[in-house]
Design a protein around this motif. Structure first.
Motif, PDB file in Angstrom:
ATOM      1  N   GLY A 143       0.972  -1.007   0.010  1.00 10.65           N
ATOM      2  CA  GLY A 143       0.052  -0.051  -0.009  1.00 10.65           C
ATOM      3  C   GLY A 143       0.749   1.268  -0.098  1.00 10.65           C
ATOM      4  N   MET A 144       0.266   2.579   0.124  1.00  6.81           N
ATOM      5  CA  MET A 144       0.715   3.778  -0.009  1.00  6.81           C
ATOM      6  C   MET A 144       0.033   4.858   0.410  1.00  6.81           C
ATOM      7  SD  MET A 144       0.618   4.795  -4.161  1.00  6.81           S
ATOM      8  CE  MET A 144       1.943   5.959  -3.815  1.00  6.81           C
ATOM      9  N   ALA A 145       0.627   5.948   0.812  1.00  6.50           N
ATOM     10  CA  ALA A 145      -0.134   7.115   1.278  1.00  6.50           C
ATOM     11  C   ALA A 145       0.610   8.208   0.760  1.00  6.50           C
ATOM     12  CB  ALA A 145      -0.394   7.125   2.888  1.00  6.50           C
ATOM     13  N   SER A 146      -0.038   9.614   0.664  1.00  6.14           N
ATOM     14  CA  SER A 146       0.566  10.540   0.102  1.00  6.14           C
ATOM     15  C   SER A 146       0.884  11.586   1.201  1.00  6.14           C
ATOM     16  CB  SER A 146      -0.217  11.284  -1.031  1.00  6.14           C
ATOM     17  OG  SER A 146      -1.348  11.724  -0.596  1.00  6.14           O
ATOM     18  N   THR A 147       1.624  12.669   1.061  1.00  6.53           N
ATOM     19  CA  THR A 147       1.830  13.747   2.017  1.00  6.53           C
ATOM     20  C   THR A 147       0.746  14.638   1.696  1.00  6.53           C
ATOM     21  OG1 THR A 147       3.396  14.756   0.326  1.00  6.53           O
ATOM     22  CG2 THR A 147       4.350  13.290   2.279  1.00  6.53           C
ATOM     23  N   PRO A 148       0.592  15.714   2.563  1.00  2.28           N
ATOM     24  CA  PRO A 148      -0.870  16.548   2.524  1.00  2.28           C
ATOM     25  C   PRO A 148      -0.654  17.370   1.283  1.00  2.28           C
ATOM     26  CG  PRO A 148       0.013  16.513   4.727  1.00  2.28           C
ATOM     27  CD  PRO A 148       1.059  15.668   4.027  1.00  2.28           C
ATOM     28  N   TYR A 153       5.313  10.670  -0.966  1.00  2.00           N
ATOM     29  CA  TYR A 153       4.724   9.638  -0.817  1.00  2.00           C
ATOM     30  C   TYR A 153       5.494   8.771   0.024  1.00  2.00           C
ATOM     31  CZ  TYR A 153       6.287   8.609  -5.209  1.00  2.00           C
ATOM     32  OH  TYR A 153       7.024   8.533  -6.529  1.00  2.00           O
ATOM     33  N   TRP A 154       4.738   7.788   0.741  1.00  2.00           N
ATOM     34  CA  TRP A 154       5.262   6.557   1.425  1.00  2.00           C
ATOM     35  C   TRP A 154       4.554   5.146   0.947  1.00  2.00           C
ATOM     36  CZ3 TRP A 154       3.006  10.889   4.197  1.00  2.00           C
ATOM     37  CH2 TRP A 154       3.832  11.427   5.080  1.00  2.00           C
ATOM     38  N   LEU A 155       5.552   4.306   0.930  1.00  2.00           N
ATOM     39  CA  LEU A 155       5.122   2.874   0.516  1.00  2.00           C
ATOM     40  C   LEU A 155       5.240   2.010   1.620  1.00  2.00           C
ATOM     41  CD1 LEU A 155       7.137   2.407  -2.893  1.00  2.00           C
ATOM     42  CD2 LEU A 155       4.874   3.632  -2.530  1.00  2.00           C
ATOM     43  N   VAL A 156       4.529   0.957   1.819  1.00  3.57           N
ATOM     44  CA  VAL A 156       4.678   0.244   3.367  1.00  3.57           C
ATOM     45  C   VAL A 156       4.579  -1.196   2.394  1.00  3.57           C
ATOM     46  CG1 VAL A 156       2.153   0.105   3.400  1.00  3.57           C
ATOM     47  CG2 VAL A 156       3.605  -0.501   5.370  1.00  3.57           C
ATOM     48  N   ALA A 157       5.292  -2.216   3.096  1.00  2.00           N
ATOM     49  CA  ALA A 157       5.524  -3.438   2.609  1.00  2.00           C
ATOM     50  C   ALA A 157       4.826  -4.355   3.687  1.00  2.00           C
ATOM     51  CB  ALA A 157       7.039  -3.919   2.625  1.00  2.00           C
ATOM     52  N   ASN A 180       3.023 -10.355  14.247  1.00  2.00           N
ATOM     53  CA  ASN A 180       2.105 -11.518  14.869  1.00  2.00           C
ATOM     54  C   ASN A 180       1.613 -11.717  13.366  1.00  2.00           C
ATOM     55  OD1 ASN A 180       2.599 -12.053  17.512  1.00  2.00           O
ATOM     56  ND2 ASN A 180       1.049 -10.516  17.887  1.00  2.00           N
ATOM     57  N   LYS A 181       0.799 -10.734  12.394  1.00  4.62           N
ATOM     58  CA  LYS A 181       0.302 -10.708  11.383  1.00  4.62           C
ATOM     59  C   LYS A 181       0.891  -9.767  10.381  1.00  4.62           C
ATOM     60  CE  LYS A 181      -3.015 -14.113  12.241  1.00  4.62           C
ATOM     61  NZ  LYS A 181      -3.075 -15.317  11.471  1.00  4.62           N
ATOM     62  N   PRO A 182       0.830  -9.916   9.234  1.00  7.30           N
ATOM     63  CA  PRO A 182       1.505  -9.016   8.196  1.00  7.30           C
ATOM     64  C   PRO A 182       0.794  -7.744   8.140  1.00  7.30           C
ATOM     65  CG  PRO A 182       0.510 -10.864   7.069  1.00  7.30           C
ATOM     66  CD  PRO A 182       0.375 -11.133   8.329  1.00  7.30           C
ATOM     67  N   VAL A 183       1.374  -6.746   7.794  1.00  6.78           N
ATOM     68  CA  VAL A 183       0.896  -5.270   7.477  1.00  6.78           C
ATOM     69  C   VAL A 183       0.293  -5.308   6.153  1.00  6.78           C
ATOM     70  CG1 VAL A 183       1.267  -2.924   7.182  1.00  6.78           C
ATOM     71  CG2 VAL A 183       2.515  -4.299   9.023  1.00  6.78           C
ATOM     72  N   VAL A 184      -1.159  -4.623   6.328  1.00  7.38           N
ATOM     73  CA  VAL A 184      -2.075  -4.472   5.196  1.00  7.38           C
ATOM     74  C   VAL A 184      -2.200  -3.269   4.648  1.00  7.38           C
ATOM     75  CG1 VAL A 184      -3.118  -6.743   5.677  1.00  7.38           C
ATOM     76  CG2 VAL A 184      -4.019  -4.790   6.747  1.00  7.38           C
ATOM     77  N   GLY A 185      -1.921  -2.159   5.450  1.00  5.45           N
ATOM     78  CA  GLY A 185      -2.268  -0.774   4.835  1.00  5.45           C
ATOM     79  C   GLY A 185      -1.524   0.196   5.923  1.00  5.45           C
ATOM     80  N   MET A 186      -1.665   1.619   5.470  1.00  5.44           N
ATOM     81  CA  MET A 186      -1.185   2.663   6.241  1.00  5.44           C
ATOM     82  C   MET A 186      -2.091   3.760   6.116  1.00  5.44           C
ATOM     83  SD  MET A 186       2.222   4.070   4.023  1.00  5.44           S
ATOM     84  CE  MET A 186       2.676   5.100   5.427  1.00  5.44           C
ATOM     85  N   ALA A 187      -1.970   4.870   6.768  1.00  4.48           N
ATOM     86  CA  ALA A 187      -2.483   6.207   6.766  1.00  4.48           C
ATOM     87  C   ALA A 187      -1.748   7.223   7.473  1.00  4.48           C
ATOM     88  CB  ALA A 187      -4.012   6.007   7.378  1.00  4.48           C
ATOM     89  N   ALA A 188      -1.738   8.574   6.769  1.00  4.71           N
ATOM     90  CA  ALA A 188      -0.795   9.580   7.026  1.00  4.71           C
ATOM     91  C   ALA A 188      -1.685  10.364   8.071  1.00  4.71           C
ATOM     92  CB  ALA A 188      -0.264  10.236   5.984  1.00  4.71           C
ATOM     93  N   THR A 189      -0.881  10.995   8.965  1.00  6.01           N
ATOM     94  CA  THR A 189      -1.607  12.138   9.699  1.00  6.01           C
ATOM     95  C   THR A 189      -1.758  13.558   8.725  1.00  6.01           C
ATOM     96  OG1 THR A 189       0.682  13.064  10.431  1.00  6.01           O
ATOM     97  CG2 THR A 189      -0.537  11.332  11.942  1.00  6.01           C
ATOM     98  N   PRO A 190      -2.657  14.262   9.253  1.00  2.00           N
ATOM     99  CA  PRO A 190      -3.172  15.517   8.183  1.00  2.00           C
ATOM    100  C   PRO A 190      -1.907  16.484   8.078  1.00  2.00           C
ATOM    101  CG  PRO A 190      -4.762  15.103   9.844  1.00  2.00           C
ATOM    102  CD  PRO A 190      -3.836  14.032  10.338  1.00  2.00           C
TER     103      PRO A 190
END
Length: 497
Positions: A143-148, A153-157, A180-190
């Motif tokens: 997944g990914m998230a953009s800066t405001p 942007y960030w990518l997460v594995a 314990n479980k794999p990462v499935v997503g991310m979100a950035a702060t405002p």
């Protein structure tokens, strides 16, 4: 997930519906089904047949012919523009995520797309600030998230690793840590000075100025978490599960969910309105669910172009600048070479298996109920897998039962336990053992293996579509030992060609 992904976790038995990827536990939604992301070369050789009908009718003799997949990669609704981005004839890894450009306007929209290898594609107003596409990652990006300001942007594995580009600052990651479980997503702060990561079990990891407001880690979940969104204040967040259940933390309000409601396919992503007043979620079959003040502008529920048997799997959703439309990511819209990471031990046979399987990705290749180009009109995941092996020169008979693939391989080539490292070309056998259709429920073909053990598969009789009108899809990336969470069913063996 074998749902993007879905795939069928069955060899025979009563009909169920199916779905596709990053979705998870299709079993928790409706029956044992698997998810997948699919793709096919724009002019790759594929098998096409005249449609046959009737439960006992045989499929027409396959013919090699050029095939153009009907999808374009991105499907638009409302005032969303910029569909069908041209990204080249073949991509190195499956597309897994997207993010809208927050600095875009209705007059100049834009978004980013990201593949599992971290390759980033900037469309419209979105700027390109770098990618990991030329690197060899340990774990696939999910997944990914953009800066405001849209200038980074960030990518997460899957392993929680974070990659930052442009004005996106690295604040930490879970890479190298036990999960314990794999990462499935991310979100950035405002303000772009922090971010949260969410794992399949609802565990939350906060970095920078992202505050921890709670999680579902350690709690019982009816279905795994598949996505998250941050509140507009940065003082809360939502999580969504594969069954459409919504969990709220901090000041993120609960505005409704699909939890407890039977839905056709797993929910794979969500997006929140900027004013905290609503959110949208999307399922593998492209059904869009809206809550609060989030507008509904259409979905793929009726099938691509209104054809209910033509349902490409969906992996993500993104909002337009004025929230009057959205894009749906359809990974089936591209052809994949599965070249990054490269095969750990390619041979002419295994390369042929990957190429032939990839050439068949398509929605409902034969329009009769359970009809298919690979054998009689019956559930056909095993018929597909053995047909591909045969075409690549493997002397295996055409089998209708997945357990027979295990038996043949055990006698002739070899089988691996579920904890072993498979190779491209291997058949992945889902269930608990080869004994019956109740224990050996589905089969796919491994087409890519990551250093951390994650795999991508191509599977026939998979979905998403109404039962009996299913597909050949790309599934994953996912960790085989996490197949229960991702696919709704375990893996009991890998069969070698």
């Amino acid at each position: 997930m074998i749902d993007p992904t879905n795939h069928r976790l069955r060899a025979s038995g009563p009909p169920t519906s199916a779905s596709r990827r990053p979705a998870a536990m299709r079993a928790a939604v409706l029956g044992l089904v698997l998810t997948a992301a699919a793709a096919v070369a724009p002019m790759a050789p594929a098998i096409v047949t005249a449609a046959t009908t009737g439960a006992s009718a045989g499929a027409a003799e396959p013919q090699i012919a050029p095939h153009v997949y009907q999808g374009g990669g991105v499907i638009t609704y409302g005032d969303a523009q910029l569909s069908n981005p041209g990204l080249g004839p073949t991509l190195s890894s499956v597309m897994v995520g997207m993010a809208a450009d927050p600095a875009a306007t209705n007059g100049e929209q834009g978004y980013w797309l990201v593949g599992a290898d971290g390759g980033v594609f900037a469309v419209g107003s979105a700027g390109f600030y770098g990618s990991t596409g030329a690197l060899r990652l340990n774990a696939p990006v999910v997944g990914m998230a953009s800066t405001p300001d849209g200038k980074g942007y960030w990518l997460v594995a899957l392993d929680g690793g974070i990659f930052s580009f442009g004005d996106a600052t690295f604040y930490g990651s879970m890479g190298g840590s036990h999960l314990n479980k794999p990462v499935v997503g991310m979100a950035a702060t405002p303000d772009g000075k922090g971010y949260w990561l969410v794992a399949q079990d609802g565990g939350i990891f906060s970095f920078g100025d992202a505050t921890f407001y709670g999680s579902m880690g350690g709690s019982h979940l009816n279905a795994p978490i598949t996505g998250m969104a941050a509140s507009s204040t940065g003082h809360g967040y939502w999580m969504v599960a594969a069954d459409g259940g919504v969990f709220t933390f901090g000041d993120a309000p609960f505005l409704g969910s699909m939890g407890g409601t039977v839905i056709n396919d797993p929910v794979v992503d969500m997006v929140a309105m900027p004013n905290n007043g609503g959110y949208l979620m999307v399922a593998t079959d492209g059904e869009v669910f809206h809550f609060g003040n989030a507008g509904f502008f259409g979905s793929l529920a009726g099938g691509y172009g209104g054809n209910p048997t033509d349902v490409p799997p969906i992996a993500a959703i993104a909002l337009t600048p004025d929230e009057q439309g959205y894009w749906l990511l359809e990974p089936d819209g591209w052809s994949y070479g599965f070249t990054n990471p490269p095969s750990p031990a390619a041979t002419p046979t295994t390369s042929a298996i990957v190429s032939i399987a990839n050439s068949q990705v398509n929605s409902d290749p034969d329009k009769g109920r359970y009809c298919n180009p690979y054998g009689p009109c019956e559930e056909w995941c095993a018929l597909f897998a053995t047909w591909v092996w045969e075409q690549a020169g493997v002397p295996i008979p055409s089998y209708a039962f997945t357990g027979d693939i295990y038996g043949w391989a055990a006698a002739h080539t070899g089988v691996l336990p579920p904890a072993a490292a498979p190779l491209p070309g291997d058949a992945v056998l889902y269930g608990t053992g080869p004994y019956s259709t109740a224990t050996s429920v589905h089969v796919g073909l491994v087409v890519q293996v990551w250093p951390d053990g994650a795999v991508v598969t191509i599977e026939g009789d998979a979905g998403p579509a109404p039962s009996g009108s299913l597909a050949v899809v790309v599934n994953g990336p996912y960790l085989p030992l996490q197949s229960v969470s991702y696919n709704g069913v375990p893996i009991y063996a890998f069969a070698q060609p």
